[in-house]
Write a protein that holds these residues in place. Structure first.
Motif, PDB file in Angstrom:
ATOM      1  N   LEU A 207       0.840  -1.192   0.000  1.00  9.67           N
ATOM      2  CA  LEU A 207       0.000   0.000   0.000  1.00  9.67           C
ATOM      3  C   LEU A 207       0.875   1.243   0.000  1.00  9.67           C
ATOM      4  O   LEU A 207       1.836   1.344   0.765  1.00  9.67           O
ATOM      5  CB  LEU A 207      -0.924  -0.001   1.214  1.00  9.67           C
ATOM      6  CG  LEU A 207      -1.911  -1.169   1.302  1.00  9.67           C
ATOM      7  CD1 LEU A 207      -2.717  -1.081   2.590  1.00  9.67           C
ATOM      8  CD2 LEU A 207      -2.837  -1.199   0.092  1.00  9.67           C
ATOM      9  N   PHE A 208       0.532   2.208  -0.848  1.00  8.31           N
ATOM     10  CA  PHE A 208       1.294   3.442  -0.959  1.00  8.31           C
ATOM     11  C   PHE A 208       0.480   4.614  -0.437  1.00  8.31           C
ATOM     12  O   PHE A 208      -0.690   4.783  -0.784  1.00  8.31           O
ATOM     13  CB  PHE A 208       1.684   3.705  -2.414  1.00  8.31           C
ATOM     14  CG  PHE A 208       2.369   5.030  -2.622  1.00  8.31           C
ATOM     15  CD1 PHE A 208       3.617   5.275  -2.066  1.00  8.31           C
ATOM     16  CD2 PHE A 208       1.754   6.036  -3.362  1.00  8.31           C
ATOM     17  CE1 PHE A 208       4.254   6.503  -2.243  1.00  8.31           C
ATOM     18  CE2 PHE A 208       2.385   7.262  -3.549  1.00  8.31           C
ATOM     19  CZ  PHE A 208       3.635   7.489  -2.985  1.00  8.31           C
ATOM     20  N   THR A 209       1.114   5.440   0.422  1.00  4.23           N
ATOM     21  CA  THR A 209       0.507   6.668   0.929  1.00  4.23           C
ATOM     22  C   THR A 209       1.336   7.844   0.444  1.00  4.23           C
ATOM     23  O   THR A 209       2.483   8.021   0.878  1.00  4.23           O
ATOM     24  CB  THR A 209       0.457   6.671   2.463  1.00  4.23           C
ATOM     25  OG1 THR A 209      -0.256   5.514   2.927  1.00  4.23           O
ATOM     26  CG2 THR A 209      -0.239   7.931   2.968  1.00  4.23           C
ATOM     27  N   PRO A 210       0.817   8.665  -0.481  1.00  2.00           N
ATOM     28  CA  PRO A 210       1.613   9.777  -1.005  1.00  2.00           C
ATOM     29  C   PRO A 210       1.789  10.894   0.019  1.00  2.00           C
ATOM     30  O   PRO A 210       0.934  11.109   0.882  1.00  2.00           O
ATOM     31  CB  PRO A 210       0.795  10.263  -2.211  1.00  2.00           C
ATOM     32  CG  PRO A 210      -0.608   9.857  -1.891  1.00  2.00           C
ATOM     33  CD  PRO A 210      -0.505   8.578  -1.105  1.00  2.00           C
ATOM     34  N   ALA A 211       2.893  11.589  -0.073  1.00  2.00           N
ATOM     35  CA  ALA A 211       3.176  12.728   0.808  1.00  2.00           C
ATOM     36  C   ALA A 211       4.269  13.571   0.177  1.00  2.00           C
ATOM     37  O   ALA A 211       5.042  13.092  -0.655  1.00  2.00           O
ATOM     38  CB  ALA A 211       3.596  12.258   2.198  1.00  2.00           C
ATOM     39  N   HIS A 212       4.337  14.849   0.601  1.00  2.79           N
ATOM     40  CA  HIS A 212       5.363  15.760   0.090  1.00  2.79           C
ATOM     41  C   HIS A 212       6.528  15.918   1.060  1.00  2.79           C
ATOM     42  O   HIS A 212       7.634  16.265   0.651  1.00  2.79           O
ATOM     43  CB  HIS A 212       4.766  17.142  -0.183  1.00  2.79           C
ATOM     44  CG  HIS A 212       3.740  17.135  -1.266  1.00  2.79           C
ATOM     45  ND1 HIS A 212       2.805  18.126  -1.414  1.00  2.79           N
ATOM     46  CD2 HIS A 212       3.486  16.247  -2.264  1.00  2.79           C
ATOM     47  CE1 HIS A 212       2.038  17.854  -2.449  1.00  2.79           C
ATOM     48  NE2 HIS A 212       2.424  16.720  -2.970  1.00  2.79           N
ATOM     49  N   HIS A 213       6.264  15.684   2.350  1.00  5.73           N
ATOM     50  CA  HIS A 213       7.285  15.916   3.367  1.00  5.73           C
ATOM     51  C   HIS A 213       7.588  14.619   4.107  1.00  5.73           C
ATOM     52  O   HIS A 213       6.676  13.875   4.469  1.00  5.73           O
ATOM     53  CB  HIS A 213       6.809  16.970   4.373  1.00  5.73           C
ATOM     54  CG  HIS A 213       6.450  18.277   3.730  1.00  5.73           C
ATOM     55  ND1 HIS A 213       7.376  19.114   3.180  1.00  5.73           N
ATOM     56  CD2 HIS A 213       5.246  18.871   3.543  1.00  5.73           C
ATOM     57  CE1 HIS A 213       6.778  20.172   2.686  1.00  5.73           C
ATOM     58  NE2 HIS A 213       5.481  20.054   2.881  1.00  5.73           N
ATOM     59  N   PRO A 214       8.854  14.319   4.349  1.00 12.26           N
ATOM     60  CA  PRO A 214       9.211  13.095   5.070  1.00 12.26           C
ATOM     61  C   PRO A 214       8.771  13.183   6.525  1.00 12.26           C
ATOM     62  O   PRO A 214       8.634  14.279   7.084  1.00 12.26           O
ATOM     63  CB  PRO A 214      10.738  13.052   4.952  1.00 12.26           C
ATOM     64  CG  PRO A 214      11.147  14.474   4.744  1.00 12.26           C
ATOM     65  CD  PRO A 214      10.041  15.109   3.949  1.00 12.26           C
TER      66      PRO A 214
ATOM     67  N   SER B 299       5.699  24.301   1.494  1.00 11.49           N
ATOM     68  CA  SER B 299       4.366  23.836   1.893  1.00 11.49           C
ATOM     69  C   SER B 299       3.732  22.876   0.905  1.00 11.49           C
ATOM     70  O   SER B 299       2.760  22.204   1.244  1.00 11.49           O
ATOM     71  CB  SER B 299       3.438  25.032   2.091  1.00 11.49           C
ATOM     72  OG  SER B 299       3.320  25.780   0.889  1.00 11.49           O
ATOM     73  N   GLU B 300       4.246  22.815  -0.326  1.00 11.73           N
ATOM     74  CA  GLU B 300       3.639  21.956  -1.337  1.00 11.73           C
ATOM     75  C   GLU B 300       4.682  21.608  -2.387  1.00 11.73           C
ATOM     76  O   GLU B 300       5.792  22.126  -2.378  1.00 11.73           O
ATOM     77  CB  GLU B 300       2.466  22.679  -2.001  1.00 11.73           C
ATOM     78  CG  GLU B 300       2.870  23.963  -2.691  1.00 11.73           C
ATOM     79  CD  GLU B 300       1.703  24.706  -3.306  1.00 11.73           C
ATOM     80  OE1 GLU B 300       0.561  24.228  -3.181  1.00 11.73           O
ATOM     81  OE2 GLU B 300       1.931  25.772  -3.918  1.00 11.73           O
ATOM     82  N   ARG B 301       4.317  20.704  -3.305  1.00 10.58           N
ATOM     83  CA  ARG B 301       5.254  20.345  -4.371  1.00 10.58           C
ATOM     84  C   ARG B 301       5.124  21.372  -5.497  1.00 10.58           C
ATOM     85  O   ARG B 301       4.319  21.230  -6.412  1.00 10.58           O
ATOM     86  CB  ARG B 301       4.991  18.936  -4.896  1.00 10.58           C
ATOM     87  CG  ARG B 301       6.235  18.394  -5.616  1.00 10.58           C
ATOM     88  CD  ARG B 301       6.060  17.004  -6.183  1.00 10.58           C
ATOM     89  NE  ARG B 301       5.645  15.986  -5.265  1.00 10.58           N
ATOM     90  CZ  ARG B 301       6.429  15.383  -4.375  1.00 10.58           C
ATOM     91  NH1 ARG B 301       7.694  15.762  -4.244  1.00 10.58           N
ATOM     92  NH2 ARG B 301       5.948  14.442  -3.582  1.00 10.58           N
ATOM     93  N   SER B 302       5.912  22.414  -5.387  1.00 13.55           N
ATOM     94  CA  SER B 302       5.926  23.460  -6.397  1.00 13.55           C
ATOM     95  C   SER B 302       7.260  24.194  -6.320  1.00 13.55           C
ATOM     96  O   SER B 302       7.997  24.078  -5.341  1.00 13.55           O
ATOM     97  CB  SER B 302       4.767  24.444  -6.194  1.00 13.55           C
ATOM     98  OG  SER B 302       4.917  25.159  -4.985  1.00 13.55           O
ATOM     99  N   ARG B 303       7.555  24.948  -7.368  1.00 16.84           N
ATOM    100  CA  ARG B 303       8.718  25.834  -7.382  1.00 16.84           C
ATOM    101  C   ARG B 303       8.195  27.250  -7.575  1.00 16.84           C
ATOM    102  O   ARG B 303       7.376  27.507  -8.459  1.00 16.84           O
ATOM    103  CB  ARG B 303       9.706  25.449  -8.491  1.00 16.84           C
ATOM    104  CG  ARG B 303      10.335  24.077  -8.283  1.00 16.84           C
ATOM    105  CD  ARG B 303      11.522  23.866  -9.206  1.00 16.84           C
ATOM    106  NE  ARG B 303      12.641  24.706  -8.825  1.00 16.84           N
ATOM    107  CZ  ARG B 303      13.651  24.316  -8.043  1.00 16.84           C
ATOM    108  NH1 ARG B 303      13.663  23.089  -7.541  1.00 16.84           N
ATOM    109  NH2 ARG B 303      14.639  25.142  -7.750  1.00 16.84           N
TER     110      ARG B 303
END
Length: 287
Positions: A20-27, A141-145
């Motif tokens: 099972l995979f749980t996506p996230a942006h921060h470790p 705060s999010e996956r962006s540049r």
């Protein structure tokens, strides 16, 4: 372009594969000691150079300071997942074309390898602002540049594309593009244009590529396709009229094929492979 599956098939796959995979942006505050590390040199995926002919990627400690950039993806089976870019192939590893590796991976690793490739490609191609040219910075705060000068924000690019398998009783319309492998045929596909719905895209692309009209669109499934950043949305469509006229420079050959005499088709690794095989089964059962 030519693999999501139907809802029933996806549910079956989820039961058969407990990963099972749980996506996230921060470790997390305490990252796992071992993790799934999808590391690339250029556009090739690094795999252990253990002499095996079958691509495999076991969990490991990662590449540490060797990684030029690193992105957290989430957790798979309780282990952290990372995308990393390296300048060179380190000792004990080999670089493998992403497509070849994905064809051998189980479904969860295949999807994550594609996700990692897309995140790294987005990061590589958005180092400078597309508006003013200033060097961008990663958002906290999010996956962006984000551009520190004008505030322009760049998110990972997703390009929606439709795929349509045209059918009539007892036959499928299959085509091949000039860049396909010899003998390979597939469903029709094309990118969605600005202001266009998926349904409008199907009708336009089918008529442009082979000159026929369709009706009774039926949604099949979708697949993230990292070559380079497509979201494939697949449909079946009933033939409504017209004769096949291949589009010059786009379609090398196209024709109607009996359900029991198909040419070479893509493997189940891609959504096209699922779409064609599942449609053959459905139409055969319907008689």
């Amino acid at each position: 372009m030519l693999a999501a599956v139907t809802a029933a098939t996806a549910a079956q796959d989820a039961q058969e594969d407990p990963m099972l995979f749980t996506p996230a942006h921060h470790p997390p505050g305490q990252p796992s000691a071992l993790g799934w590390h999808f590391a690339f040199v250029g556009k090739e995926l690094l795999l252990p150079d253990d002499g095996s002919e079958t691509p495999a990627l076991p969990p490991g400690p990662g590449f540490g300071a060797l990684a030029a950039s690193r992105h957290y993806l989430g957790r798979l089976d309780g282990l952290d997942c990372w995308a990393a870019s390296l300048p060179d192939v380190p000792a004990g590893w080999r670089a493998v074309p992403l497509r070849a590796a994905m064809m051998q991976f189980p479904a969860p690793l295949m999807a994550l390898a594609g996700r990692a490739a897309q995140v790294l490609e987005w990061d590589r191609t958005h180092r400078h602002c597309g508006v003013c040219g200033t060097a961008t910075e990663r958002s906290a705060s999010e996956r962006s540049r984000v551009c520190p000068a004008c505030g322009h924000t760049a998110y990972p690019r997703i390009s929606p594309a439709m795929m349509a398998l045209v059918w009539r009783p007892g036959e499928l319309l299959l085509a091949r593009a000039p860049h396909f492998m010899p003998g390979m045929y597939s469903a029709l596909a094309g990118f969605v244009e600005p202001g266009e719905t998926l349904e409008e895209c199907v009708a336009r692309e089918v008529e442009e590529e082979v000159g026929v009209q369709v009706r009774n669109l039926r949604y099949f499934g979708s697949q993230s396709w990292p070559f380079p950043h497509s979201l494939m949305v697949a449909f079946t469509a009933e033939w409504a009229g017209g004769e096949i006229v291949p589009q010059p420079d786009e379609i090398e050959d196209a024709g109607w094929y009996p359900l029991d005499a198909l040419p070479g088709i893509p493997p189940r690794f891609s959504i096209a492979g699922f779409l064609i095989r599942d449609t053959v089964e459905r139409l055969s059962q319907a008689g």
